[in-house]
Design an enzyme around this catalytic site. Structure first.
Site, short mmCIF file in Angstrom:
data_model
loop_
_atom_site.label_atom_id
_atom_site.label_comp_id
_atom_site.label_asym_id
_atom_site.label_seq_id
_atom_site.Cartn_x
_atom_site.Cartn_y
_atom_site.Cartn_z
N HIS A 132 -5.33 2.51 6.34
CA HIS A 132 -5.53 1.89 5.03
C HIS A 132 -4.29 1.09 4.62
CE1 HIS A 132 -7.27 1.76 0.90
NE2 HIS A 132 -5.99 1.78 0.54
N GLU A 133 -3.13 1.71 4.72
CA GLU A 133 -1.89 1.03 4.31
C GLU A 133 -1.56 -0.11 5.27
OE1 GLU A 133 -0.97 1.45 1.36
OE2 GLU A 133 -2.09 3.30 1.04
N HIS A 142 -8.72 -3.67 -1.34
CA HIS A 142 -9.65 -2.54 -1.30
C HIS A 142 -11.06 -3.07 -1.05
CE1 HIS A 142 -6.59 -0.04 -3.63
NE2 HIS A 142 -6.62 0.38 -2.38
N CYS A 143 -11.85 -2.27 -0.37
CA CYS A 143 -13.20 -2.65 0.04
C CYS A 143 -14.22 -1.83 -0.75
CB CYS A 143 -13.37 -2.40 1.54
SG CYS A 143 -14.98 -2.84 2.20
N CYS A 170 -14.16 -6.29 6.73
CA CYS A 170 -12.69 -6.19 6.82
C CYS A 170 -12.21 -6.52 8.23
CB CYS A 170 -12.23 -4.80 6.39
SG CYS A 170 -12.40 -4.51 4.61
#
Length: 183
Positions: A132-133, A142-143, A170
């Protein structure tokens, strides 16, 4: 397209042997060509970033500290992800699982709230938050897909719900910007 993406997983406040396996798994999950390195030499978290009232580290200050200590790596284009064996926060939030400071090329993941459950569950959660990071460091927001690793998590249950993978949207954004692993 950027030719080489390098990430360094850095243990902050604990011995980092677990990060070697985590680096391999993160590389396998990343849809774009990338090199993942893991340091086993821990960096001590800065005491001035610790809030004694909250008993948490200020994630922004920890990121700034990592950036200042490892500036030469960041200057070479290496993205640093510190894995902090503590709890973290940013102003306005009770806690954070992680924080990416894209302008600094540094992110941190905080392990304290990820450690509930067995060791396998902890490792899977840690992988998700590292990915994520990393996604934020590569420019992803963010998704809205709750199963995507880029989904914002408000609780450990929400971390558990998402997959350790980028959704097709993404993934496409990353591949467009950085190329695919097959190239």
């Amino acid at each position: 397209m950027e030719s080489s993406l390098t990430f360094l997983l850095l243990p902050v406040g604990f011995p980092g042997e677990v990060l070697v396996t985590l680096a391999r798994r993160a590389r396998e999950a990343m849809p774009v060509p990338s090199l993942w390195l893991a340091s086993t030499d821990p960096l001590e978290p800065p005491i001035e970033a610790y809030s004694w009232e909250r008993m948490q580290f200020d994630a922004e200050k920890v990121n700034e500290h990592i950036h200042s200590v490892l500036y030469d790596y960041v200057r070479e284009g290496i993205r640093i992800i510190g894995v902090v064996d503590a709890d973290g926060y940013i102003p306005g939030f009770n806690f954070v699982f992680g924080l990416a400071s894209t302008a600094l090329g540094v992110a941190t993941v905080y392990t304290r709230r990820l450690k509930t459950g067995g060791n396998g569950l902890y490792t899977e959660r840690l992988l998700k938050e590292v990915l994520h990071e990393a996604g934020h460091l590569l420019g992803l927001d963010h998704c809205s897909n709750r199963e995507c690793v880029m989904s914002f998590s408000r609780s450990v249950e929400e971390v558990d719900r998402k997959a350790p993978l980028f959704c097709s949207s993404c993934k496409a954004k990353l591949v467009l910007k950085y190329g695919s692993r097959g190239q």
